[in-house]
Scaffold this motif. Sequence first.
Motif, PDB file in Angstrom:
ATOM      1  N   MET A 120      14.334 -11.607   0.747  1.00  0.00           N
ATOM      2  CA  MET A 120      13.108 -11.148   0.349  1.00  0.00           C
ATOM      3  C   MET A 120      12.084 -11.840   1.511  1.00  0.00           C
ATOM      4  SD  MET A 120      13.616  -8.839  -1.444  1.00  0.00           S
ATOM      5  CE  MET A 120      12.185  -8.166  -2.125  1.00  0.00           C
ATOM      6  N   SER A 121      12.214 -12.605   2.204  1.00  0.00           N
ATOM      7  CA  SER A 121      11.092 -13.454   3.023  1.00  0.00           C
ATOM      8  C   SER A 121      11.241 -12.706   4.279  1.00  0.00           C
ATOM      9  CB  SER A 121      11.695 -15.074   3.271  1.00  0.00           C
ATOM     10  OG  SER A 121      12.450 -15.032   3.837  1.00  0.00           O
ATOM     11  N   PHE A 122      11.901 -12.012   4.527  1.00  0.00           N
ATOM     12  CA  PHE A 122      11.857 -11.140   5.860  1.00  0.00           C
ATOM     13  C   PHE A 122      11.095  -9.727   5.631  1.00  0.00           C
ATOM     14  CE2 PHE A 122      15.720 -13.695   6.670  1.00  0.00           C
ATOM     15  CZ  PHE A 122      15.207 -14.288   8.235  1.00  0.00           C
ATOM     16  N   LEU A 123      10.545  -9.357   6.426  1.00  0.00           N
ATOM     17  CA  LEU A 123       9.621  -8.204   6.481  1.00  0.00           C
ATOM     18  C   LEU A 123      10.020  -7.070   7.341  1.00  0.00           C
ATOM     19  CD1 LEU A 123       5.838  -9.460   6.071  1.00  0.00           C
ATOM     20  CD2 LEU A 123       7.133  -8.164   4.301  1.00  0.00           C
ATOM     21  N   PRO A 124      10.157  -5.885   6.875  1.00  0.00           N
ATOM     22  CA  PRO A 124      10.608  -5.034   7.677  1.00  0.00           C
ATOM     23  C   PRO A 124       9.241  -4.158   8.491  1.00  0.00           C
ATOM     24  CG  PRO A 124      10.807  -4.181   5.580  1.00  0.00           C
ATOM     25  CD  PRO A 124      10.357  -5.383   5.782  1.00  0.00           C
ATOM     26  N   GLU A 132       9.899 -11.722  15.028  1.00  0.00           N
ATOM     27  CA  GLU A 132       8.559 -12.193  15.342  1.00  0.00           C
ATOM     28  C   GLU A 132       8.393 -13.202  13.788  1.00  0.00           C
ATOM     29  OE1 GLU A 132       5.676  -9.630  16.405  1.00  0.00           O
ATOM     30  OE2 GLU A 132       6.517  -8.814  18.022  1.00  0.00           O
ATOM     31  N   GLY A 133       8.882 -14.479  13.976  1.00  0.00           N
ATOM     32  CA  GLY A 133       8.599 -15.303  12.580  1.00  0.00           C
ATOM     33  C   GLY A 133       9.751 -14.459  12.005  1.00  0.00           C
ATOM     34  N   LYS A 134       8.908 -13.866  10.788  1.00  0.00           N
ATOM     35  CA  LYS A 134       9.902 -13.236   9.664  1.00  0.00           C
ATOM     36  C   LYS A 134       9.560 -11.635   9.690  1.00  0.00           C
ATOM     37  CE  LYS A 134      11.660 -16.851   7.147  1.00  0.00           C
ATOM     38  NZ  LYS A 134      12.797 -16.762   6.697  1.00  0.00           N
ATOM     39  N   VAL A 135       8.970 -11.287  10.625  1.00  0.00           N
ATOM     40  CA  VAL A 135       8.766  -9.890  10.618  1.00  0.00           C
ATOM     41  C   VAL A 135       9.877  -9.365  11.895  1.00  0.00           C
ATOM     42  CG1 VAL A 135       7.287  -8.188  11.549  1.00  0.00           C
ATOM     43  CG2 VAL A 135       6.475 -10.046  10.410  1.00  0.00           C
TER      44      VAL A 135
END
Lengths: 286, 244
Positions: A23-27, A49-52
Amino acid sequence: MTEELIAKDKEIVVPGELLATGMSFLPSKGCYRQGEHIYAGRLGLLNVEGKVLKMTPVSGRYLPHVGDTIIARVNDVLMMGWRVWTNSPYEAVLNVKEASGEFIPPSSDLTQIYAIGDLIVCQIINVTSQNLVDVTMRGPGLRKLGSGRIVNVCASKVPRIIGKNASMVNMLRDATGVRLHIGQNGVVWMSGEPENEIIVTEAIEIIEREAHTTGLTDRIKVWLEKQKSRIVAFEKVAEEQQPETGGFEGGGFREERGGFRGGGQRGGFGGDRGPPRGPPPRRGGF
Amino acid sequence: MSAIVHKRGAYTARLDGRKNDQMRPIEAKVGVIKNADGSAYFKIGGTAAYAAVYGPRELHPKFMQNPKTGILRCYYNMMPFSGAGERVRPGGNRRSKELSHVITQSIEPVVDLTPYPNAVVDVFIELTETDAGSRCAGICAASMALAHAGIEMKDMPAAIAVGKIGDQVVVDLTGDEEHFEGGATDIAVSVLPLTGDITLLQMDGEITAQELVKALAMAQEAAKKIYKIQTKALKDHYKSEARQ
């Protein structure tokens, strides 16, 4: 719960491919989440880009965006403007009000200003939810283009054709003497020696094909060196800034405006709003 | 009139020596048609399909436009020379119209065309060789071509025919197997490999419930394998381009 990036950065991913879990990744653009997993929502180059997680398209049609400077072709002349082809699924409208910095009398023959088939550099000022597009010709660098050659490329590859600080465009122009204009809709206009135009076209094809790789400018430089025997003599072209980077060549713009002034009709000057000079002679139809 | 009585024979080995859960050899390529926005080639055994995607582009006639979303149109067409000896009359017929429709319906759930209101995405599927399973090959080619065209899609549908020959439940029937005298059942299945959802299910013949469950499980397995081949073809396309 595991947090794991499964796909690699700067890699081609296909629709439905698992990119990351957790859940820490962002689509972001072109990706979507289903439960804990993030999947690719289209074919493209993955950017982490980081978690994105974000997708850079490698193909697909251009979609109009406000602020884009595009190269368009006049397709139709309307009552109060022009309909232009934009290399997207949607045509745009250039209103008379936006056609130039000067006043165009209501009775003018609009074909005298832009005729069907003319190529123009214009800017998108409005896009509605139904993708009705308005463009303007009022702004720096926005002008009619003269005779030249047109090449269509994928809009997402335009930044690679321009290069960092326009390095790629400058290199192509300096090597071949071909003047280049690149619209953000993926339309490339060029004008120069016909033989050199062909070389530039080939170079653009290579750039488009290899847009997702690194070290492209150097490779094109080597390629251009090899083509040296094919390049014919040309007159050196002055540095010409791309509309994207702001600025324009005064000459071309003035010329166009001059052309318009000659074509516009003098009758009806002042319009219906009643300037101090009194109402103009009315013409039939109104 | 003398009736020919066929012995309802046991189908013990497949005509081409495959295992029951084995597909015919598959070949997949992307970017085969230069002028198209996206294109793909998918060959499974003796069935080969080309798919070309044009669009999103303006949709005419205007009354067909949908202001909420773009629409998808697939066209299925068998080449006159494609069949097993008999010439197919060129142009559309009742069969191709149905197949165009079911192919469109099997792909529609995965594509997102809401960014393109009033527009259309056309997919032209041409079958150059046909030896059964042509609608499935068409779906596989079309989903690759749509991905190649940069259309937003959740997943890439993979389709395969499963069925029953004699009393054997098998995957990927050939034309000869479909015509097996002991009776054959042919089920075209389109699967979304990610979720296992089925977007196309058509059957010709008869089958028991247990056998159907078994056949669909085989289709799921096969679809995963096809998806891997489709994925590889798309990725290889960009790899090979970089080498040129």
